[in-house]
Design a protein around this motif. Structure first.
Motif, mmCIF file in Angstrom:
data_model
loop_
_atom_site.group_PDB
_atom_site.id
_atom_site.type_symbol
_atom_site.label_atom_id
_atom_site.label_comp_id
_atom_site.label_asym_id
_atom_site.label_seq_id
_atom_site.Cartn_x
_atom_site.Cartn_y
_atom_site.Cartn_z
ATOM 1 N N CYS A 163 1.645 2.637 -3.482
ATOM 2 C CA CYS A 163 0.514 2.933 -4.352
ATOM 3 C C CYS A 163 0.836 4.115 -5.259
ATOM 4 C CB CYS A 163 -0.725 3.220 -3.506
ATOM 5 S SG CYS A 163 -2.247 3.324 -4.453
ATOM 6 N N PRO A 223 -6.207 6.103 -1.043
ATOM 7 C CA PRO A 223 -6.249 4.639 -0.959
ATOM 8 C C PRO A 223 -7.608 4.098 -1.391
ATOM 9 C CG PRO A 223 -6.612 5.574 1.208
ATOM 10 C CD PRO A 223 -6.351 6.741 0.281
ATOM 11 N N LEU A 278 0.824 -1.212 0.000
ATOM 12 C CA LEU A 278 0.000 0.000 0.000
ATOM 13 C C LEU A 278 0.856 1.259 0.000
ATOM 14 C CD1 LEU A 278 -2.791 -1.086 2.499
ATOM 15 C CD2 LEU A 278 -3.157 -0.443 0.106
#
Length: 260
Positions: free
Chosen positions: A157, A162, A154
């Motif tokens: 990214c 998100p 994550l």
């Protein structure tokens, strides 16, 4: 694999101009488009750099420029720019995303290579959006369990925002991970409970989204159509990650052109 004129028109502003020496000495830089075409040929075929056809610039030039773009963040910045453009056009679905990892056999040693029952290799972690486009990729040794690599994935990214929901298989069934993602990132983790669980935490309604997890599997299948990503030949982890980034660039570029 050579870039078309529309593809190059989108990429050219994102590639930094070559540095010119103050004394104007040295050979002129090879055209960036031709160099990138040579790199794409290597990525597609999996051939050695020395086998690069003569229609491209010298393989030493292509290899050197590829390493430079991989290490100075050029390929990563291109990914951020393309992903941001697609988001602005409404082509990226952040309502749900899918996470998974895949094993890649490593022919040499180096960083991010670990031993498993399948031999030594590297793990590619990826997150795909609701339409199957790459949102994040990273590489790690094949040894660690995938549940320990979720937050690192994550962190890589391509977008600052998100996804609302992150969907994975049973390998991601973890109460501690559920709590951290919800508290620190506002992400709902959806994963089927393992068969040995005594207290079930997932009901059938959110798990309906799990049926679409094939989208991240399709992303891996597409990336590994490039033989240089299917098998890791690079000793340096930065070079292998550069090929993974470049594969994502090609995929986002094609989607962006389809949306124009």
């Amino acid at each position: 694999m050579d870039l078309t004129d529309p593809q190059w028109a989108l990429l050219e502003p994102l590639i930094p101009a070559p540095r010119v020496r103050a004394d104007r000495r040295g050979r002129p830089w090879k055209d960036a488009r031709e160099v990138l075409n040579g790199i794409l040929w290597i990525m597609r075929t999996g051939a050695r750099w020395a086998d690069l056809p003569e229609r491209y610039p010298p393989y030493q030039t292509c290899h050197r420029r590829f390493q430079h773009w991989s290490r100075d963040g050029t390929l990563e910045r291109i990914l951020y720019a393309l992903a941001g453009d697609l988001r602005d056009r409404g082509q990226i679905d952040l309502s749900e995303a899918f996470i998974d990892g895949t094993f890649v056999s490593a022919k040499k040693g180096g960083r991010c290579v670990g031993k498993t029952k399948r031999g030594k290799g590297t793990k590619i972690m990826a997150i795909a959006d609701g339409s199957g486009l790459p949102l994040a990729v990273c590489i790690e040794s094949a040894s660690p369990h995938e549940v320990t690599l979720v937050e690192r994935t994550l962190d890589n990214c391509f977008l600052a925002q998100p996804p609302k929901r992150l969907i994975g298989d049973k390998a991601y069934d973890s109460d501690a991970l559920d709590a951290r993602l919800a508290a620190e990132r506002g992400i709902e983790l959806i994963a089927p409970n393992r068969s040995n669980r005594k207290r079930l935490t997932q009901d059938l309604r959110p798990l309906r989204r799990y049926k679409r997890r094939w989208k991240v599997e399709r992303l891996f299948a597409w990336l590994q159509s490039f033989r240089r990503i299917l098998v890791r030949y690079e000793r340096h982890a930065e070079n292998f990650l550069g090929f993974v980034h470049l594969g994502c660039v090609v995929l986002l570029l094609r989607r962006l052109l389809d949306s124009l």
